[in-house]
Write a protein that holds these residues in place. Structure first.
Motif, PDB file in Angstrom:
ATOM      1  N   VAL A   7       0.856  -1.187   0.000  1.00 25.18           N
ATOM      2  CA  VAL A   7       0.000   0.000   0.000  1.00 25.18           C
ATOM      3  C   VAL A   7       0.890   1.235   0.000  1.00 25.18           C
ATOM      4  O   VAL A   7       1.677   1.437   0.932  1.00 25.18           O
ATOM      5  CB  VAL A   7      -0.945   0.026   1.216  1.00 25.18           C
ATOM      6  CG1 VAL A   7      -1.839   1.270   1.159  1.00 25.18           C
ATOM      7  CG2 VAL A   7      -1.803  -1.234   1.266  1.00 25.18           C
ATOM      8  N   ALA A  14      -5.178   5.252   1.838  1.00 22.78           N
ATOM      9  CA  ALA A  14      -4.142   4.256   2.123  1.00 22.78           C
ATOM     10  C   ALA A  14      -4.342   3.647   3.497  1.00 22.78           C
ATOM     11  O   ALA A  14      -4.188   2.434   3.687  1.00 22.78           O
ATOM     12  CB  ALA A  14      -2.764   4.901   2.024  1.00 22.78           C
ATOM     13  N   ALA A  18      -4.914  -0.369   3.911  1.00 22.59           N
ATOM     14  CA  ALA A  18      -3.977  -1.213   4.652  1.00 22.59           C
ATOM     15  C   ALA A  18      -4.654  -1.865   5.848  1.00 22.59           C
ATOM     16  O   ALA A  18      -4.461  -3.056   6.125  1.00 22.59           O
ATOM     17  CB  ALA A  18      -2.781  -0.376   5.103  1.00 22.59           C
ATOM     18  N   GLY A 424      -8.893  -2.217   0.158  1.00 21.69           N
ATOM     19  CA  GLY A 424      -8.166  -3.171   0.986  1.00 21.69           C
ATOM     20  C   GLY A 424      -8.860  -4.513   1.075  1.00 21.69           C
ATOM     21  O   GLY A 424      -8.212  -5.573   1.034  1.00 21.69           O
TER      22      GLY A 424
END
Length: 563
Positions: A7, A14, A18, A424
């Motif tokens: 990531v 982000a 993650a 994610g």
């Protein structure tokens, strides 16, 4: 180093990506250039965020953040008038980093900048980072770009869009015609939305509008001479008030938006980028100094130099995705049912663009709801997170596939956090089944988001379905299976710091609610579907409401009505 999922960090998306990838059982590496992970919600200082304020849209990681903040901030989140929430950047960042530390599948490395990405055929295979002294080489199966400016597309030669598109491209109602784009100098200089370097100050005075400091009518010097028109100093300062009288100075009216050379961050020129950042810093510092001067020193720097850790970038490169979200996809009259069926996140921000001069005219995207105006909801489809030229790349921040016009509504922190969460989750599912994002069954992804144990996220729009409804999960699963289910709104759970108040209601219209108690007259709002349903039948009646008074709104936010 070899990891299943890499990531690229720095942005809010982000963090969401993650965290969710790790929570879903897949090991991932989060690499950030700086020491904070929260992007615009913390590192950029935009901690009075817009959008996703109604309880039906408070799902996923965004909703989880709000609930932890309410427990952690004794003063509460009703602190300003630009948003229904206000918190100190450090308060959110502490929660974010606690979340990261709790995940054994997540490794975070800060202080590393991306230098290179390797690509073989249509797959990205590795990245090289530098911390100024050493290099870090990372091999991966899947990569998620959660950077503020979508850096992966430059390093990997992935097609992207930047700036305006003509009306002829998608027939967006607010887009300029091609001839204007070609002939009007404005579009050559203001290619993207202007950024802001948020300044964090602290107010040492009182908030009484009759105070001398608010009555003296002093005006700042150029270039900020019109910043107090038409709202005045009190409203300017309370716009982004945060707990403990910390102020988020992110003032859009002749304030600290930075309009000079907006393409500099995308130029690749070290000197040009440095000059742009320096100019932005000085501009925000000068804005603070002017406000400090006219308040007689009652406004002081919060800490260090007052600047947030990083700028607030409103626009980035945008991937040419399998599907591009356009302005029409955001508008209530043109809701795209296909997008709704492939949705992975819900937003509702009204749309807003920042340039020098008058506001850019935008198609209406708001509705009266709960005593105020709120943006109409829209969906982000999974196909907007990836393109065709890098099959294992997912976008998780502002770099998703949207038009320039639509970016004005999709760029806000609450939505971006939940887009990151979906990216994610998708990466984890792809890693575990050895497939690429384009091969992932959308219903499997949607079901996983709905059934997520820690922060379940709603892919489907239902404005009567608050996050706390006992029927929430089942109703979302019915929508997943194309079944329509009637929803009865439910009472909100107790909230720290709420209290009761007796008042007589005056419900003039959906956007004008008032409460009276003796000589007091309060504007009223709610974020709760149940209150909205009940209150329309109580005009001119005395009731007891439960909620919180926000003197900076000013409004009484009602959570529940007592029998």
């Amino acid at each position: 180093m070899k990891v299943p999922v890499l990531v690229l960090g720095g942005g809010t998306g982000a963090l969401g990506a993650a965290l969710q990838c790790a929570r879903s059982g897949t090991k991932c590496l989060l690499v950030t250039p700086g020491p904070w992970v929260g992007g615009m919600l913390s590192a950029s200082g935009v901690s009075a965020p817009d959008g996703n304020e109604l309880t039906p849209w408070q799902t996923g990681l965004w909703g989880a953040l709000l609930r932890e903040l309410r427990m952690a901030v004794p003063e509460g989140l009703d602190n300003n008038w630009v948003s229904c929430f206000g918190f100190q950047p450090a308060q959110a960042e502490k929660i974010f980093q606690n979340w990261i530390r709790a995940e054994p599948n997540l490794k975070w490395m800060s202080g590393w900048n991306l230098q290179e990405l390797t690509k073989k055929n249509k797959l990205l295979t590795g990245g090289i980072f530098s911390n100024g002294i050493n290099q870090l080489q990372v091999k991966f199966d899947l990569i998620i770009d959660g950077t503020e400016l979508a850096e992966s597309m430059v390093y990997a030669d992935v097609p992207y869009r930047l700036g305006w598109e003509a009306k002829e491209e998608w027939d967006e109602p607010s887009a300029p015609e091609k001839i204007k784009l070609e002939q009007d100098p404005f579009f050559q200089t203001q290619v993207v939305q202007s950024p802001t370097w948020v300044f964090l100050a602290r107010w040492q005075g009182d908030w009484n509008e009759s105070s001398q400091v608010f009555r003296q009518n002093k005006q700042p010097a150029a270039p900020f001479q019109d910043c107090l028109k038409p709202h005045g100093l009190l409203r300017c300062l309370s716009y982004g008030r945060l707990p403990e009288d910390l102020l988020m100075l992110n003032w859009p009216i002749n304030g600290n938006d930075w309009h000079e050379d907006p393409l500099a961050p995308f130029s690749g020129s070290t000197n040009r980028i440095a000059n742009h950042l320096d100019g932005m810093r000085v501009h925000s510092q000068n804005f603070f100094k002017e406000l400090q001067s006219i308040t007689g020193g009652l406004l002081i720097t919060s800490e260090d130099n007052g600047l947030a850790f990083q700028p607030y970038w409103r626009e980035s490169r945008r991937i040419v995705g399998k599907y591009t979200v356009t302005e029409q996809d955001l508008l209530p009259a043109t809701l795209n049912s296909d997008i709704n069926q492939s949705s992975i996140a819900i937003g509702n921000y009204p749309n807003d663009h920042h340039y020098p001069g008058p506001d850019w005219p935008l198609a209406p995207k708001s509705k009266a709801w709960g005593g105020r105006w709120s943006g109409t909801p829209f969906c982000i489809p999974f196909d907007a997170l990836f393109g065709c030229d890098a099959a294992n790349l997912l976008m998780a921040d502002k770099g998703i596939s949207v038009s320039h016009m639509a970016n004005g509504a999709t760029r806000l922190g609450p939505l971006v956090l939940n887009i990151g969460q979906a990216a994610g989750m998708a990466a984890a599912l792809c890693s575990q089944t050895k497939i690429l994002p384009e091969q992932l069954n959308i219903k499997i992804l949607q079901k996983a988001l709905i059934n997520e144990r820690t922060a379940p996220s709603a892919p489907f729009i239902n404005e009567d379905l608050a996050w706390h409804s006992p029927a929430w999960r089942q109703t979302q699963l019915c929508a997943l299976n194309d079944k329509k289910t009637a929803v009865t709104p439910t009472d909100a759970p107790p909230e720290p710091g709420e209290y009761s108040q007796e008042m007589e209601l005056n419900i003039n219209s959906e956007d004008q609610w008032f409460g009276y108690c003796g000589s007091k007259r309060w504007p009223l709002i709610t974020l709760e579907p149940m209150v909205r349903k009940q209150i329309t039948k109580l005009d001119r009646k005395k009731v007891t409401v439960v909620g919180r008074w926000n003197p900076w709104g000013p409004w009484w936010r009602i959570n529940r009505l007592l029998p």
